[in-house]
Design a protein around this motif. Structure first.
Motif, PDB file in Angstrom:
ATOM      1  N   ASP A 194       0.841  -1.191   0.000  1.00 53.40           N
ATOM      2  CA  ASP A 194       0.000   0.000   0.000  1.00 53.40           C
ATOM      3  C   ASP A 194       0.887   1.256   0.000  1.00 53.40           C
ATOM      4  O   ASP A 194       1.996   1.258   0.515  1.00 53.40           O
ATOM      5  CB  ASP A 194      -0.874   0.012   1.256  1.00 53.40           C
ATOM      6  CG  ASP A 194      -1.884  -1.112   1.235  1.00 53.40           C
ATOM      7  OD1 ASP A 194      -2.023  -1.759   0.176  1.00 53.40           O
ATOM      8  OD2 ASP A 194      -2.514  -1.360   2.276  1.00 53.40           O
ATOM      9  N   PRO A 229      -4.481   1.632  -1.876  1.00 57.71           N
ATOM     10  CA  PRO A 229      -4.186   0.196  -1.793  1.00 57.71           C
ATOM     11  C   PRO A 229      -3.252  -0.226  -2.917  1.00 57.71           C
ATOM     12  O   PRO A 229      -3.309   0.307  -4.032  1.00 57.71           O
ATOM     13  CB  PRO A 229      -5.567  -0.447  -1.921  1.00 57.71           C
ATOM     14  CG  PRO A 229      -6.423   0.564  -2.551  1.00 57.71           C
ATOM     15  CD  PRO A 229      -5.884   1.915  -2.178  1.00 57.71           C
ATOM     16  N   SER A 272      -7.840  -1.612  -5.435  1.00 56.82           N
ATOM     17  CA  SER A 272      -6.637  -2.381  -5.691  1.00 56.82           C
ATOM     18  C   SER A 272      -6.596  -2.895  -7.118  1.00 56.82           C
ATOM     19  O   SER A 272      -5.655  -3.540  -7.516  1.00 56.82           O
ATOM     20  CB  SER A 272      -6.559  -3.555  -4.722  1.00 56.82           C
ATOM     21  OG  SER A 272      -7.698  -4.362  -4.889  1.00 56.82           O
TER      22      SER A 272
END
Lengths: 905, 1088
Positions: free
Chosen positions: A92, A102, A542
């Motif tokens: 991260d 992320p 992400s």
């Protein structure tokens, strides 16, 4: 086979049951979840995806969606079997504002070669390959994620990868800095049989690898030393002397579990590496196994298709011991790969795949209490298109396109010499490097476009005069356009426009027109345009690139509106301004159009189109594409759209405007163009991956009135019980009715969308829900309510249940019934209340659906005697359902005619 | 000497006890009386000693004969024992009346006391007994003789006592018949003269007494104008002549007394030696569906297995595979369940189907008094119903079996639809507070085993550290194993049941599942005839395949070193755990019992013909104790062809009640996959007829087979067509087997495919063989088929090049050929017999009767078909094959059932009568009416008698006499009656797989044991707690009542055998007074 039949709803739909399409399915060879559990994450969880690798090299990305399981995208491979898949996540990062970004999740694969491939999920293409001086990679594994330690100085580190090779070499690869690089050799095991069959990390430093010489070796990556080697001993009598260690996994407590060619599952102590227990799970090779997050359950799959479950129990004297619990033949072929996701409250499921090509979901936490469920082996996006007016059906796979013509009903029935019901009229083998990703054919059957990741090819189809076949002529398009490549494309209804979505999820539009020199030939206008997508602020993810990947694109029925939806549920829309003016110049390029909101500076497109495209306004025959002025009002959908279709509008007598009245070129405005928006409502009907139903008035940027009256909750209970996601929708608007035929791989569902499809109960139900939603996080909760299970099938019915579901308890003469089916984690009280309050309504709805199992029909509605909905499961598995049209029948008599393409296995 | 006479010792020990208890028992003990006895005896008493309510109590069952014990008798017994000599037996019972007069009250009391004991009297069987000995009879005899001895001593007779000991059989057996009879003829005659006849009656052995008393009473009641000859048996003991069989048959020679009854009551006695018919004790029988119990005999230290048939509890020695001790219940009561008392492993609690429960000390001194007590031992290991007054729990669904685990901490019961778990709560001292959990089961649980796992971990606060593992066998073949089920007892919110381990190997329902002693194995068995050992830790399986029959029960011994496996062929095998080798085997008669009404679905197609299957059984002509019968592979649980087919031959010794051999007669698939592709059971051929040649050298069997209806359905449209298609494919074989002495097996000598054609000139398919008889003189058989032909089959020496071929062991090879075929003319009276149209169905022969005359010169044949009203009996000359005579009048208008020759008489049993035809005079000698029912006929030329069995009753006739010589009611349906060649008497097979012999014996004739009224349906198992101690005595009384079920009920309500003569005992009002005078509440009708 072509079975022509009328569907039960008599005189509403004519079905050609087509089974002739030899669409190949490919075995599953690898499976990987992007993360294995919810534990170990702080803050928001990274996205959860399932990667399914197939023997033909394809990798499918599935979104579990808390148990709804939808296939989002497909990365087409090069034909080499995907032997392994692994996900990593970069560390991260904290940006300047202090928000945590992320780390990006990355997908790697190996495929019987010396390379480890990283995939670009957003483009659905291989991103990079790492090859080195080692032999072919047989197995690989990603290092466990870096855990933030108390020592703050520790820089978060990326995950390494370790690959085991056919010659016994173990290779460390680094994924740091968004790259994939060879790090060093970990070990080289000598010997003829020293093939590394499986490998895994015990922790961030220790690697456990199983070899073909019945050895398990343990290495420390910090000093490249071999810690220990354990032998399985010789194989069973009759088997080869050396047992293969097919798979190896590490339990959370560090214990090692191996599955071998003797069919045994062995558990080794993680600290002293001694054999703890050996379990005979299978009669054949145990090819893969998975463990639960708490380490108390193991599932193994074998070459004979059986899956065995083992549980750790307290044995004699409080000693913990493992025991095989049960087994089940889950697959008709072998079980090649397994993957597990096990969270405490939500999804807890094992996915297995093998030569029968269908991923099988097995409940993990609720094993024995929930059913297993098989996902479809067919693509979510139908690989069937039709030219409805020309009665052509086209299907494609790899580099081939096959086109059939379906005979008219009258031609089959009435003519003395009946036509063959179907005929293969063309087969195109494209000279392309990659496999065809998508094909579109115009409704009149004159144009067919096929795209690969790097090429766009457009063909003109004409009926041969000498035979039944089709003559195919390539239509020349601008080089910069064809070399874009594409993942999606769509012809507009009038066949004038072709929208393509490039691998980078840019939208380009090309205009086709008749060649003035050769009137019978169509040409692509020499200029194509890129339509800009809106750049809304998105939550950090992400999979940020992947979330922007467009998955569906749709033209309105009057070809004047284009909508595209992406994975995360955002919609982009564009409209065609002005009126067609064939007298105007074909392509008129202006610069610095003041009306155009220039907002593409943030575009990441490193497009090869010339600079002037960025701000140039291109007008085709007096028409030009621009952003939908109400586009920013369109809501973000709850999930990716699966069915995106405009409700056909009955074209009212349009003002016969030849050209754009009142638009004249002036000196200051040499490229005068109309800003007239297309008239009428453009209602976009959407069904998302969560089977939420919306209808948007695109140009108004709001829900349509129908949609307000008919929210998702108005869908009949029979529909909400369907688990397979919707693939496509076909409109049936002839006559008085407006019907929508939806289909998934196993079902066909008719929904009357002409009127309101719901009754008083449903409305009340909906209102209640809305109220709840207002009260709190109701939407979430009601979604959760459906998802109390672990993400596989439904609860096992009591008749088939292994264990009892309820019991009677008597104590001191008091009897009480106890339900055992509730999950271990007690649902909070609120939800229970909600379930209770909803139950009567749902039951009412169920009562109304007085149908048999196969076909569920709603009672006739009022005086019309028309059904509001209708559902059948008799066609399966459905590769696609495409409409056809018989032009010889007058329009008012015309009923919907479709071809349902099944692929019997 | 002690070693040679254990049974004697046991016997005497018992009587000694009785002596000691004498006074107390007579008055204080609860009493039981059979009402019929009461009625009968009191009727006599009413005449002689009206004031004294003398109760003659008959032994209910168990191989003992009731004799009135006297004090002197006991003393004498001791002497006898010590003397241990063979003493001539007096027939002294007639002397007893004087005794009775002397101390009537004492005797009465004693008798009551004895009676109490006798109701449940154990039979002690000495282990040393030679295998051939019929222990049951021995013991009986021993007891009978004891009594006789006593009487002799009482009289002060000086003759040496006859020792009845079976053990001392050698001298006793050698004792010549003549001596016996001479003694018996002289002595009793003197004695008897002094006696009043009626008093004699009371002293007579029960069987005779009954018969004769009935008659006498009838005489008295209505004999104003009629003379009746009353035969009286006298108790004279005589050793049976069957030394070769090592069985001492006691033959009783009774004095036949002809009394001219009338107003004058003048008694004329004529002494005539005439043996009395008696029905022996029950042997064989089917083990009940209950786990046998491993136990240790405290006296010998031997491992024994306790099991039970419906009527008997058996203590079987694992070392010798012989029964050590048995204990029989009164007829009419069946044992439902039994279990050892956990606190006293020598005590066995038994529960009967009428809800009765009692305890029996089964151990070495099992001859001691039987405590009849209510089973208030609530918790007993194994599965046992708990009987008491308070219901612990009433389940909503039917429960079949129960297990009590860990001294009552847990109770598990299961039925097809539910599993009930009970856990004792720790609260308070009341041990009966249970938490009950009833779990509905969608798939029926067929067997359950539980095991308590003590966990050592002390960390848990939970007091209950024990976990209970539960293994469930299901009807779908799965075994579910719950590691810990205690979690289901938790409160509402916490109750949970983890998903079980599933072990699925069995194709069909799991019949038995058990944990091994250490819990690391699970042992299961089922229809597959394979014992499966599941290694729980590794998941490996071990198998012990190819057992002879399906596994029904598995028990693990307490030490864990033995498994007892009860199998579907009515045998129990004990295996050692380590080698899986059989240690002991107890095989019973494998006669197919009728299928009890079960929940299983009935087959779609009924059998082709609605005839009931007759038992294919025959007695070995040279070893009259050997019963050869066709048996199914396993006890049929459904009434399907596959289940009921009898592909095996069992040889069973009916005297010792031991299995001899078993061999296959046809193809069979016991150990193979016996399901067809559509999961229909594969039916083996059914052996329908068995016959054995005179010398015992040749055995002929007929088996037939038809493809299952489901295989041919696709060919047909109607049921008729289907039947026809099946008939076309019927296979019938006549197989002739030679006895191979070396191997001890029957080896197939010849096989005749389709010995008969089908009826009605149908070309396809084989015809049924309706009758098969053996030539009584020479090797040879005769068959009769549905085609109406009689064929005789004879051996023919196989000759090659003019030289007889010799096989192994210099045996001349023979082949069996059809010597002669005689086509019987069809009866033409009906007119349409010849019309081909009707022959198809109406005239399909149902049955045939075939019989050889004793010298094999004549063969009687009759074909019975539905279409004919009159049956013709043809007499064939076996030498020429000519039909010598054809008689229609033999069975005129009635349905002929059986025929046979006896001496010069031809016997035809028709539906309701017996016709005896004198072949010399060619005239009907007699016609005796039979009650209606299914008849069976057996002819014994040695006795010159024949026996007809109708349902449960049997009549023995002599052709020359107008009345039957004996009649008896067995209270059990007779399925076969057989007469051995060269041996006296008859062997009766009953539908509960028991065997009794009816023979002329010297032992007191025993009538059928008093039968209780039809037992009420087995009560649903309810779990009940023991009664508080205070209620105990009341319960005792209640039980006593139940035990004393009066046989009068049966007497009065049951049909009497020979209804043509009204000789039923009539209980007159004054007799009633004496019945009720007994004064105890238990004597009243039971509250059933």
């Amino acid at each position: 086979m072509d079975i022509r039949q009328h569907v039960g709803v008599s005189s509403t739909m004519d079905v050609h049951r087509a089974r002739f399409v030899p669409y190949p399915t490919s075995a599953i060879s690898a499976l990987a979840f992007s993360r294995s559990s919810d534990s170990g994450y702080t803050g928001a969880f990274p996205a959860l995806r399932l990667a399914v690798g197939r023997a033909n090299g394809d990798i499918e990305i599935w979104n579990p969606l808390k148990g709804q399981w939808v296939q989002e995208t497909v990365c087409l491979g090069d034909g080499k079997s995907v032997d392994g898949l692994a996900w990593t996540q970069d560390p991260d990062e904290v940006d300047s504002e202090g928000t945590v970004l992320p780390g990006q999740q990355r997908l790697f694969s190996i495929a019987s070669s010396q390379a480890v491939t990283e995939w670009d999920l957003a483009r659905s293409e291989p991103k990079r390959k790492s090859t080195g001086n080692f032999s072919e990679v047989w197995c690989f594994a990603a290092q466990p994620r870096w855990k933030t330690s108390k020592n703050a100085q520790d820089e978060p580190r990326s995950q390494d990868m370790v690959a085991g090779c056919g010659d016994g070499t173990l290779v460390l690869l680094s994924t740091a800095d968004n790259d994939l690089q060879f790090k060093r050799f970990l070990a080289r095991v000598a010997g003829k049989r020293a093939r590394c069959m499986c490998i895994t990390y015990q922790n961030r430093d220790v690697v456990v690898a199983g070899f073909a010489d019945s050895m398990i070796r343990i290495y420390d990556t910090r000093n490249n030393s071999q810690v220990r080697q354990m032998s399985l001993g010789i194989g069973l009598p009759g088997a080869p002397k050396n047992a293969f260690v097919w798979t190896i996994k590490v339990l959370p407590n560090g214990d090692i579990v191996s599955g071998d060619s003797n069919g045994e599952v062995r558990i080794w102590d993680g600290r002293n590496h001694s054999l703890v227990q050996r379990l005979t799970g299978h009669d054949n090779d145990c090819l893969d196994l998975v463990t639960s997050a708490d380490g108390h359950t193991i599932l193994s799959g074998s070459i004979d298709g059986r899956m065995s479950i083992y549980r750790q129990t307290l044995g004699e004297g409080g000693r913990k011991s493992w025991a095989k619990h049960s087994h089940r033949r889950a697959h008709s072929g072998e079980v090649k790969a397994m993957a597990a996701f096990d969270s405490k409250n939500g999804l807890s499921v094992v996915v297995s795949g093998g030569s029968d090509a269908a991923p099988m979901l097995t409940p993990l936490r609720e094993h024995g209490k929930e059913n297993s469920r098989s996902l479809s082996s067919l693509p979510q996006q139908p690989k069937i298109v039709s030219a409805r007016k020309a009665r052509l059906i086209a299907s494609w796979w790899e580099k081939e396109i096959s086109i059939w013509r379906i005979a008219r009903q009258a031609a089959i029935d009435d003519v003395p010499q009946p036509e063959k019901p179907r005929k293969l009229v063309a087969k195109l083998s494209l000279d392309v490097k990659q496999a065809i990703r998508s094909v579109s054919v115009s409704a009149d059957g004159k144009l067919l476009a096929a795209v690969t990741a790097s090429e766009i090819k457009v063909f003109q189809l004409r009926r041969r005069t000498d035979s039944d076949g089709l003559a195919v002529r390539k239509v020349h398009a601008p080089q910069e356009f064809t070399s874009l490549g594409a993942r999606l494309l769509s012809f507009s209804a009038d066949a004038k426009w072709l929208a393509v979505v490039t691998p980078d999820s840019e939208v380009h539009i090309a205009r086709f027109a008749e060649d003035p020199e050769q009137p019978k030939q169509l040409r692509c206008l020499p200029h194509t345009i890129e339509l800009d997508r809106r750049h809304s602020k998105r939550a950090p993810s992400s999979l940020s690139e992947y979330d922007r990947a467009l998955v569906r694109v749709a033209f309105a029925s009057d070809s004047s509106v284009l909508v595209a939806g992406d994975v995360s549920g955002y919609l982009d829309s564009w409209v065609l301004e002005g009126h067609e003016d064939l007298t105007a110049t074909a392509v008129d390029i202006t610069k610095h159009d003041s009306d155009k909101v220039s907002s593409n500076d943030g575009s990441d497109a490193e497009s090869d189109s010339s600079d002037d495209d960025d701000d140039a306004l291109v007008i085709f025959y007096g028409q030009h594409w621009t952003d939908n002025p109400a586009g920013h009002l369109l809501p973000k959908l709850d999930s990716a759209p699966l069915a995106l279709t405009f409700r056909p509008t009955i074209l009212t007598a349009q003002a016969l405007t030849n050209g754009n009245p009142g638009v004249h070129s002036t000196r200051h405005n040499p490229h005068a163009h109309s800003h007239a928006l297309p008239p009428g409502e453009h209602r976009l009907w959407i069904m998302t991956a969560r089977h939420e139903m919306y209808e948007l008035d695109v140009l108004a940027g709001r829900l349509s009135d129908w949609s307000r009256r008919n929210p998702t909750a108005a869908l009949p209970e029979a529909f909400r019980q369907i688990k397979d996601r919707v693939m496509d929708a076909v409109w049936d608007v002839a006559g008085q009715h407006q019907r929508l035929w939806l289909h998934g791989t196993s079902w066909v569902f008719m929904l009357d969308v002409g009127g309101d499809s719901m009754d008083a109960e449903s409305v009340a139900l909906t209102k209640k829900r809305k109220r709840k939603a207002r009260n709190g996080n109701g939407e979430e909760r009601s979604a959760k309510r459906h998802q109390l299970g672990s993400g596989a099938g439904d609860r096992v019915e009591s008749e088939r249940s292994l264990g009892p579901q309820s019991l009677t308890r008597t104590e001191n003469g008091h009897r009480a019934n106890i339900d055992l089916t509730r999950s271990e984690q007690n649902a909070d009280e609120d939800e229970d209340v909600e379930v209770d309050s909803d139950l009567p309504a749902l039951q009412l709805a169920r009562l109304r659906s007085n149908g048999s199992k196969g076909e569920v029909a709603r009672r006739d509605q009022g005086t019309e005697g028309q059904r509001k909905w209708w559902c059948t499961f008799k066609y399966r598995p459905i590769l696609g359902m495409v409409p056809l049209e018989d032009a010889t029948i007058p329009e008012e008599d015309r009923m919907l005619e479709v071809a349902i393409v099944e692929r019997p296995i | 000497m002690a070693g040679t006479k254990p049974s004697r010792e046991l016997q005497s020990g018992k009587t000694t006890n009785m002596v000691h208890d004498d006074g107390a028992k007579g008055s204080s003990k609860k009493r039981k009386a059979e009402s019929s006895e009461v009625a009968e005896s009191s009727s006599k008493k009413a005449r002689h000693r009206p004031a004294s309510p003398m109760v003659i109590i008959r032994n209910t069952h168990g191989g003992t004969d009731t004799e009135e014990p006297t004090k002197k008798r006991k003393r004498q017994l001791v002497e006898t024992e010590t003397a241990g000599e063979v003493q001539p037996l007096p027939a002294a019972s007639s002397l007893e009346p004087s005794e009775v007069r002397d101390d009537g009250m004492a005797m009465e009391e004693e008798m009551v006391a004895a009676e109490e004991k006798d109701i449940f009297q154990p039979r002690s069987v000495p282990e040393e007994q030679d295998g051939g000995g019929n222990f049951a009879e021995d013991v009986e005899m021993a007891r009978a003789e004891n009594a006789v001895e006593d009487e002799v001593v009482d009289l002060g007779a000086t003759q040496p006592e006859a020792v009845s000991e079976a053990k001392e059989a050698e001298p006793a057996a050698i004792m010549p018949n003549g001596g016996d009879s001479s003694e018996s003829s002289t002595k009793p005659s003197k004695l008897q003269r002094r006696q009043n006849r009626k008093l004699e009656l009371s002293k007579l052995s029960i069987g005779e007494r009954d018969v004769q008393r009935e008659k006498a009473e009838v005489d008295m009641n209505k004999a104003k104008n009629r003379e009746a000859r009353i035969e009286k048996g006298r108790i004279v003991q005589e050793r049976a002549q069957e030394l070769a069989h090592e069985v001492k048959m006691f033959k009783r020679e009774g004095l036949a007394e002809t009394a001219i009854a009338g107003l004058r009551m003048k008694e004329v006695r004529k002494q005539k030696k005439q043996p009395a018919w008696s029905l022996s004790n029950t042997v064989a029988g089917r083990f009940i569906d209950h786990d046998p119990i491993f136990a240790k005999d405290s006296a010998t230290g031997d491992a024994v297995l306790i099991t039970a048939t419906h009527r008997e509890i058996l203590v079987l020695s694992v070392e010798t595979s012989l029964p050590v001790r048995t204990y029989a219940l009164r007829r009419g009561i069946s044992i439902c369940s039994y279990s050892l008392d956990p606190s006293d492993p020598e005590s066995l609690h038994v529960v009967c189907d009428n809800g009765l429960s009692f305890a029996w000390r089964w151990s070495a001194d099992g001859s001691g008094p039987q405590n009849l007590e209510p089973s208030d031992a609530t918790f007993s290991k194994g599965s046992s119903a708990i009987w008491s007054s308070r219901s612990l729990y009433t389940a909503g669904k039917r429960l079949d079996e129960m297990h009590v685990v860990s001294g009552g901490d847990y109770i598990i019961a299961h039925g097809p639809e539910a599993l009930v778990l009970g856990m004792r709560q720790d609260t308070g001292k009341n041990a009966n507070d249970y938490v009950w959990v009833e779990i509905p089961m969608s798939i029926a649980v067929t067997c359950v085993d539980a095991r308590i796992v003590e966990s050592n971990s002390t960390s848990k606060k939970d007091k209950r550290l024990a976990r209970m593992s539960l293994a469930l066998g299901k009807s779908d073949g799965k075994i579910l194993l719950y590691d810990d089920v205690t979690s289901v007892f938790a409160g509402h919110s916490q109750a949970s049941l983890p998903t079980p381990r599933t072990m699925h190997w069995h194709r069909e329902a799991v019949s038995a599942v058990k944990f091994s002693r250490d819990g690391s194995y699970l042992i299961s068995g089922g229809k597959e005839t394979v014992l499966v050992l599941w290694q729980l830790n590794t998941g490996k399986k071990q198998f012990l395949p190819h057992l002879t029959s399906e596994i029904e029960r598995i028990v693990v011994s307490p030490e864990g070193d033995r498994y007892a496996i009860q199998m579907g062929d009515n045998s129990i095998m004990v295996l050692s755990t380590s080698e899986l080798k059989p240690v002991a085997n107890f095989a019973g008669l494998q006669l197919a019992c009728p299928v009890s009404e079960s929940s299983l679905p009935t087959p779609k197609y009924e059998p082709e013909m609605p005839y009931s299957k007759s038992v294919a059984a025959v007695l070995h002509p040279r070893h009259a104790n050997q019963l050869l019968l066709a048996v199914p592979a396993t006890r049929p649980k459904t009434s399907t062809n596959a289940a009921e087919a009898r592909p095996f031959l069992q040889t069973f010794d009916v005297w010792t009640s031991r299995h001899v051999t078993r061999q296959a007669l046809t193809r069979n698939n016991v150990t193979d996959l016996n399901l067809g592709p559509e999961r229909t059971p594969v039916a083996p051929p059914d052996t329908t007829h068995i016959s054995i040649s005179d010398g015992g050298q040749w055995l002929a069997t007929v088996d037939e087979w038809m493809p299952p209806a489901s295989d041919l359905e696709f060919l047909t449209t109607s049921w008729e067509e289907l039947v026809e298609e099946r008939r076309k494919r019927r296979e019938v074989y006549l197989k002739i087997w030679r006895w191979d002495e070396a191997q001890g097996l029957w080896t197939l000598s010849s096989r005749v495919d389709a010995p008969h054609a089908r009826a009605g000139k149908q070309m396809q398919g084989a015809g049924r063989v309706l009758a098969l008889v053996a030539d009584p003189v020479s090797p040879g058989f005769a068959t009769m088929g549905e085609d109406g032909q009689v064929r005789t089959w004879k051996p023919k020496t196989r000759v090659r090049n003019g030289v007889a071929m010799k096989g192994e062991g210099d045996v001349e090879l023979v082949e069996w050929v059809c010597k002669r075929t005689v086509e019987l003319p069809l009866g033409s009276e009906d007119g349409h017999a010849d019309s081909p149209v009707d022959t198809a169905r109406d005239h399909l022969p149902l049955k045939a009767c075939l019989a050889y005359s004793e010298d094999a010169s004549l063969l009687a044949a009759a074909l019975i078909s539905a279409g004919h009203t009159t049956t013709l009996v043809h007499f064939l000359d076996t030498s020429s094959g000519d039909i010598k005579a054809t008689k229609s009048g033999l069975a005129g208008g009635e349905h002929l059932e059986h025929v046979g020759f006896l001496d010069r008489y031809f016997i035809a049993v028709v539906r309701d009568a017996v016709h005896i035809w004198d072949l010399v005079t060619d005239a009907l000698q007699q016609r005796m009416v039979l009650p209606s029912g299914a008849t069976l006929l057996a002819i014994n030329s040695v006795d010159n008698t024949f026996a007809v069995a109708v349902d449960s009753r049997v009549n023995v006739y002599k052709p020359a006499e107008t009345r039957g010589v004996h009649k008896d009611d067995c209270h059990q349906n007779i399925t076969a009656i057989l007469a051995g060649r060269g041996a006296k008497g008859y062997t009766l097979l009953f539908d509960d797989a028991t065997v009794r012999t009816l023979a002329l014996t010297g032992a007191p004739a025993r009538r059928a044991l008093p039968d209780a009224p039809a037992a009420p349906k087995a009560p649903e198992l309810t779990i009940e707690s023991g009664p508080p101690q205070s209620e105990r005595s009341a319960d005792d009384a209640e039980i006593a009542e139940v035990l004393a079920l009066p046989a009068a009920d049966t007497k009065a309500s049951g049909p009497i055998f020979d209804e043509t003569e009204d000789d039923r005992p009539v209980v007159r009002p004054e007799q009633l007074a004496s019945i009720f005078d007994i004064g105890q509440s238990f004597a009243t009708l039971p509250r059933v």
